[in-house]
Motif scaffolding. Structure first.
Motif, PDB file in Angstrom:
ATOM      1  N   VAL A 245     -27.846  69.595   3.566  1.00  0.00           N
ATOM      2  CA  VAL A 245     -26.692  70.382   2.847  1.00  0.00           C
ATOM      3  C   VAL A 245     -26.997  71.404   2.012  1.00  0.00           C
ATOM      4  O   VAL A 245     -28.179  71.085   0.965  1.00  0.00           O
ATOM      5  N   ARG A 246     -26.726  72.556   2.317  1.00  0.00           N
ATOM      6  CA  ARG A 246     -27.062  73.760   1.251  1.00  0.00           C
ATOM      7  C   ARG A 246     -25.901  74.109   0.623  1.00  0.00           C
ATOM      8  O   ARG A 246     -24.872  74.806   1.264  1.00  0.00           O
ATOM      9  N   LEU A 247     -25.943  74.326  -0.917  1.00  0.00           N
ATOM     10  CA  LEU A 247     -24.773  75.024  -1.536  1.00  0.00           C
ATOM     11  C   LEU A 247     -25.384  76.176  -2.194  1.00  0.00           C
ATOM     12  O   LEU A 247     -26.398  76.112  -3.017  1.00  0.00           O
ATOM     13  N   ARG A 248     -24.790  77.302  -2.190  1.00  0.00           N
ATOM     14  CA  ARG A 248     -25.493  78.592  -2.879  1.00  0.00           C
ATOM     15  C   ARG A 248     -24.529  79.121  -3.679  1.00  0.00           C
ATOM     16  O   ARG A 248     -23.027  79.244  -3.493  1.00  0.00           O
ATOM     17  N   TYR A 249     -24.771  79.339  -5.067  1.00  0.00           N
ATOM     18  CA  TYR A 249     -24.121  79.981  -5.985  1.00  0.00           C
ATOM     19  C   TYR A 249     -24.556  81.414  -6.201  1.00  0.00           C
ATOM     20  O   TYR A 249     -25.695  81.469  -6.159  1.00  0.00           O
ATOM     21  N   THR A 250     -23.389  82.372  -6.255  1.00  0.00           N
ATOM     22  CA  THR A 250     -23.746  83.744  -6.279  1.00  0.00           C
ATOM     23  C   THR A 250     -22.949  84.219  -7.740  1.00  0.00           C
ATOM     24  O   THR A 250     -21.977  84.174  -7.780  1.00  0.00           O
ATOM     25  N   ARG A 251     -23.690  84.906  -8.440  1.00  0.00           N
ATOM     26  CA  ARG A 251     -23.057  85.394  -9.658  1.00  0.00           C
ATOM     27  C   ARG A 251     -22.041  86.650  -9.211  1.00  0.00           C
ATOM     28  O   ARG A 251     -22.614  87.651  -8.634  1.00  0.00           O
ATOM     29  N   ALA A 252     -20.903  86.407  -9.661  1.00  0.00           N
ATOM     30  CA  ALA A 252     -19.816  87.563  -9.582  1.00  0.00           C
ATOM     31  C   ALA A 252     -20.182  88.692 -10.260  1.00  0.00           C
ATOM     32  O   ALA A 252     -20.496  88.291 -11.595  1.00  0.00           O
ATOM     33  N   LEU A 253     -19.825  90.032  -9.949  1.00  0.00           N
ATOM     34  CA  LEU A 253     -19.883  91.137 -10.897  1.00  0.00           C
ATOM     35  C   LEU A 253     -18.816  90.883 -11.945  1.00  0.00           C
ATOM     36  O   LEU A 253     -17.650  90.519 -11.707  1.00  0.00           O
ATOM     37  N   GLY A 254     -19.130  91.371 -13.265  1.00  0.00           N
ATOM     38  CA  GLY A 254     -18.236  91.381 -14.183  1.00  0.00           C
ATOM     39  C   GLY A 254     -18.875  90.620 -15.424  1.00  0.00           C
ATOM     40  O   GLY A 254     -19.876  89.985 -15.367  1.00  0.00           O
ATOM     41  N   PRO A 255     -18.172  90.710 -16.495  1.00  0.00           N
ATOM     42  CA  PRO A 255     -18.303  90.210 -17.606  1.00  0.00           C
ATOM     43  C   PRO A 255     -18.133  88.757 -18.159  1.00  0.00           C
ATOM     44  O   PRO A 255     -18.609  88.196 -19.042  1.00  0.00           O
ATOM     45  N   ASP A 256     -17.532  88.037 -17.193  1.00  0.00           N
ATOM     46  CA  ASP A 256     -16.954  86.702 -17.435  1.00  0.00           C
ATOM     47  C   ASP A 256     -17.852  85.539 -17.069  1.00  0.00           C
ATOM     48  O   ASP A 256     -17.448  84.473 -16.994  1.00  0.00           O
ATOM     49  N   GLU A 257     -19.048  86.067 -16.520  1.00  0.00           N
ATOM     50  CA  GLU A 257     -20.059  84.984 -15.947  1.00  0.00           C
ATOM     51  C   GLU A 257     -19.449  84.173 -14.872  1.00  0.00           C
ATOM     52  O   GLU A 257     -19.734  82.604 -15.137  1.00  0.00           O
ATOM     53  N   THR A 258     -18.567  84.630 -14.022  1.00  0.00           N
ATOM     54  CA  THR A 258     -18.270  83.554 -13.023  1.00  0.00           C
ATOM     55  C   THR A 258     -19.154  83.747 -11.888  1.00  0.00           C
ATOM     56  O   THR A 258     -19.836  84.485 -11.654  1.00  0.00           O
ATOM     57  N   TRP A 259     -18.961  82.317 -11.107  1.00  0.00           N
ATOM     58  CA  TRP A 259     -19.820  82.332  -9.759  1.00  0.00           C
ATOM     59  C   TRP A 259     -19.022  82.030  -8.851  1.00  0.00           C
ATOM     60  O   TRP A 259     -18.066  81.147  -8.672  1.00  0.00           O
ATOM     61  N   THR A 260     -19.593  82.610  -7.478  1.00  0.00           N
ATOM     62  CA  THR A 260     -18.786  82.020  -6.404  1.00  0.00           C
ATOM     63  C   THR A 260     -19.844  81.120  -5.499  1.00  0.00           C
ATOM     64  O   THR A 260     -21.070  81.163  -5.742  1.00  0.00           O
ATOM     65  N   ARG A 261     -19.009  80.232  -4.836  1.00  0.00           N
ATOM     66  CA  ARG A 261     -19.678  79.034  -4.098  1.00  0.00           C
ATOM     67  C   ARG A 261     -19.713  79.170  -2.696  1.00  0.00           C
ATOM     68  O   ARG A 261     -18.523  79.272  -2.060  1.00  0.00           O
ATOM     69  N   SER A 262     -20.749  78.921  -1.776  1.00  0.00           N
ATOM     70  CA  SER A 262     -20.598  78.827  -0.337  1.00  0.00           C
ATOM     71  C   SER A 262     -21.674  77.959   0.150  1.00  0.00           C
ATOM     72  O   SER A 262     -22.637  77.753  -0.191  1.00  0.00           O
ATOM     73  N   LEU A 263     -21.264  77.427   1.171  1.00  0.00           N
ATOM     74  CA  LEU A 263     -21.979  76.552   2.036  1.00  0.00           C
ATOM     75  C   LEU A 263     -22.914  77.276   2.863  1.00  0.00           C
ATOM     76  O   LEU A 263     -22.551  78.482   3.455  1.00  0.00           O
ATOM     77  N   LEU A 264     -24.018  76.946   3.407  1.00  0.00           N
ATOM     78  CA  LEU A 264     -24.872  77.591   4.156  1.00  0.00           C
ATOM     79  C   LEU A 264     -25.271  76.700   5.347  1.00  0.00           C
ATOM     80  O   LEU A 264     -25.487  75.455   5.338  1.00  0.00           O
ATOM     81  N   TRP A 265     -25.402  77.309   6.423  1.00  0.00           N
ATOM     82  CA  TRP A 265     -26.189  76.433   7.646  1.00  0.00           C
ATOM     83  C   TRP A 265     -27.493  75.878   7.395  1.00  0.00           C
ATOM     84  O   TRP A 265     -28.427  76.646   6.647  1.00  0.00           O
ATOM     85  N   PRO A 266     -27.677  74.752   7.932  1.00  0.00           N
ATOM     86  CA  PRO A 266     -28.818  74.062   7.589  1.00  0.00           C
ATOM     87  C   PRO A 266     -30.007  74.956   8.099  1.00  0.00           C
ATOM     88  O   PRO A 266     -31.081  74.993   7.219  1.00  0.00           O
TER      89      PRO A 266
END
Length: 232
Positions: A211-232
């Protein structure tokens, strides 16, 4: 003719030893990604605490990878000092004149890799690196144990050592320096923060359904993150 010339690999004793003990061939924790927090730092600290509860040795040890001016990667194990939850910063320290400090001065980017075998868990972090203010670096150094401070005051990290007698002499001089001035701080001692752009949490599984979960920092000043599963 060697392997590079022939393009062939002759499997040997190491391969046999590795096949005899397959990786992840044991019961491992589940990873419910739907319950993961919005920020990667919070999940990391949770996994770090669980690693401690599982008696994982040296859970704060991390492989730090840097790149030199020729684009050649280098890696070594360092100690994680803290995690800044709000901004996603992973904190470590080294001498600015050490090989890794020199790399970061030339190319201020890095990657971190944590692996906790007892749980089959891996965390990968990468992003830009910046030095903390000198006052922060000094305070971090002064909070260390006497043995750690003596070792840092010895300095000359990664230089050639001709004999242990040479090291012992330098260590005695560092001990005397520390005894004379308890607030002594090596001039190059620097705390660095790796500001993560991506953080991946990897949970191994016996059936290879990792199980792989990736967080990616979103552009902008509010320090939000997007989350996505990755294939094994």
């Amino acid at each position: 003719m060697n392997v590079r010339e022939s393009g062939r690999i002759k499997w040997g004793r190491a391969a046999a030893a590795l096949r005899a003990r397959p990786l992840m061939d044991r019961e491992l924790p589940a990873f419910e990604t739907g319950a993961a927090p919005e920020r990667p730092g919070e999940l990391f600290v949770d996994w770090l605490e669980r690693a401690g509860q599982a008696d994982v040795l040296d859970a704060g040890a991390v492989v730090l990878s840097t790149v030199d001016t020729d684009g050649v990667p280098d890696a070594r194990v360092v100690a994680l000092r803290d995690v800044e939850l709000g901004g996603g910063g992973w904190v470590f320290a080294t001498d600015a004149e050490s090989p890794k400090g020199t790399h970061l001065g030339e190319r201020p980017v890095a990657a971190m890799t944590f692996y906790w075998p007892a749980q089959g868990r891996q965390v990968r972090v990468r992003g830009a690196v910046e030095p903390a203010p000198a006052s922060v670096s000094a305070a971090e150094f002064l909070a260390r144990s006497p043995a750690s401070r003596v070792a840092s005051l010895v300095g000359r990290q990664s230089e050639r050592l001709d004999s242990w007698a040479e090291y012992d002499e330098a260590a005695r001089a560092a001990e005397e320096q520390l005894a004379a001035n308890a607030d002594a701080v090596p001039p190059g001692h620097t705390v660095y923060v790796l500001w993560a752009d991506e953080v991946e949490f990897w949970q191994g599984a016996r059936d290879r359904r990792h199980v792989r979960l990736r967080y990616t920092r979103a552009l902008g000043p509010d320090e939000t993150w997007t989350r996505s599963l990755l294939w094994p």
